[in-house]
Design a protein around this motif. Structure first.
Motif, PDB file in Angstrom:
ATOM      1  N   ALA A  95       0.824  -1.211   0.000  1.00 48.33           N
ATOM      2  CA  ALA A  95       0.000   0.000   0.000  1.00 48.33           C
ATOM      3  C   ALA A  95       0.856   1.259   0.000  1.00 48.33           C
ATOM      4  CB  ALA A  95      -0.923   0.008   1.208  1.00 48.33           C
ATOM      5  N   ASP A  96       2.073   1.178   0.556  1.00 52.33           N
ATOM      6  CA  ASP A  96       2.961   2.335   0.625  1.00 52.33           C
ATOM      7  C   ASP A  96       3.969   2.369  -0.518  1.00 52.33           C
ATOM      8  OD1 ASP A  96       1.750   3.179   3.021  1.00 52.33           O
ATOM      9  OD2 ASP A  96       3.022   1.825   4.181  1.00 52.33           O
ATOM     10  N   ALA A  97       3.764   1.539  -1.535  1.00 54.31           N
ATOM     11  CA  ALA A  97       4.727   1.435  -2.627  1.00 54.31           C
ATOM     12  C   ALA A  97       4.792   2.727  -3.434  1.00 54.31           C
ATOM     13  CB  ALA A  97       4.355   0.280  -3.549  1.00 54.31           C
ATOM     14  N   ALA A  98       6.003   3.055  -3.834  1.00 56.44           N
ATOM     15  CA  ALA A  98       6.202   4.242  -4.652  1.00 56.44           C
ATOM     16  C   ALA A  98       5.877   3.968  -6.122  1.00 56.44           C
ATOM     17  CB  ALA A  98       7.645   4.717  -4.525  1.00 56.44           C
ATOM     18  N   GLY A  99       6.079   2.724  -6.555  1.00 53.66           N
ATOM     19  CA  GLY A  99       5.833   2.386  -7.954  1.00 53.66           C
ATOM     20  C   GLY A  99       4.980   1.145  -8.094  1.00 53.66           C
ATOM     21  N   PRO A 100       4.433   0.905  -9.284  1.00 51.17           N
ATOM     22  CA  PRO A 100       3.521  -0.223  -9.494  1.00 51.17           C
ATOM     23  C   PRO A 100       4.185  -1.595  -9.409  1.00 51.17           C
ATOM     24  CG  PRO A 100       3.993   0.876 -11.564  1.00 51.17           C
ATOM     25  CD  PRO A 100       4.617   1.698 -10.478  1.00 51.17           C
ATOM     26  N   ASP A 101       5.497  -1.657  -9.489  1.00 46.38           N
ATOM     27  CA  ASP A 101       6.189  -2.947  -9.452  1.00 46.38           C
ATOM     28  C   ASP A 101       6.625  -3.358  -8.050  1.00 46.38           C
ATOM     29  OD1 ASP A 101       5.883  -3.211 -12.177  1.00 46.38           O
ATOM     30  OD2 ASP A 101       7.797  -2.251 -12.625  1.00 46.38           O
ATOM     31  N   GLU A 102       6.238  -2.614  -7.043  1.00 46.01           N
ATOM     32  CA  GLU A 102       6.634  -2.936  -5.676  1.00 46.01           C
ATOM     33  C   GLU A 102       5.581  -3.831  -5.027  1.00 46.01           C
ATOM     34  OE1 GLU A 102       8.200   0.243  -3.301  1.00 46.01           O
ATOM     35  OE2 GLU A 102       8.711   1.374  -5.099  1.00 46.01           O
TER      36      GLU A 102
END
Length: 121
Positions: A78-85
């Motif tokens: 939920a706290d990912a900076a990018g879509p691949d995280e």
């Protein structure tokens, strides 16, 4: 027609955990069809309703979203900076009470989890 459900996965027996572990688990909120598969069409219409949370006694909880992949599902942070995280993934498989699923952590560790509970809502 699919049914939104809360699914609890508990770590199944392994060499490291011969009795399994109820304190190492995932909660998944997703729409399941009549065969126990996650309904991608319904999830894509209501993505804000789907969620996943991983809890381990020795680590902080991880929470996120469910995202379709070519072979299954990613649990995206939920706290990912990018879509691949993402923090874990599962193959597209039937989720039924008592069945087992393999979850692959981002570091490549694969663990088996037992479907401990499915609660429709």
């Amino acid at each position: 027609m699919s049914q939104w459900s809360l699914i609890k996965l508990e770590l199944d027996r392994s060499a490291k955990y011969p009795l399994g572990s109820v304190s190492r688990a995932y909660f998944i909120r997703a729409p399941l069809d009549e065969t126990g598969l996650i309904d991608n069409m319904r999830l894509s219409r209501e993505p804000q309703s789907a969620a996943v949370r991983r809890f381990w006694p020795s680590q902080h909880d991880l929470s996120g979203y469910i995202v379709k992949s070519t072979s299954g599902w990613y649990f995206r942070d939920a706290d990912a900076a990018g879509p691949d995280e993402w923090f874990a993934s599962i193959l597209d498989a039937s989720i039924t009470a008592g069945s087992v699923l393999e979850i692959t952590e981002r570091d490549g560790t694969v663990s088996t989890f037992r479907v401990a509970e499915i609660t429709p809502f």
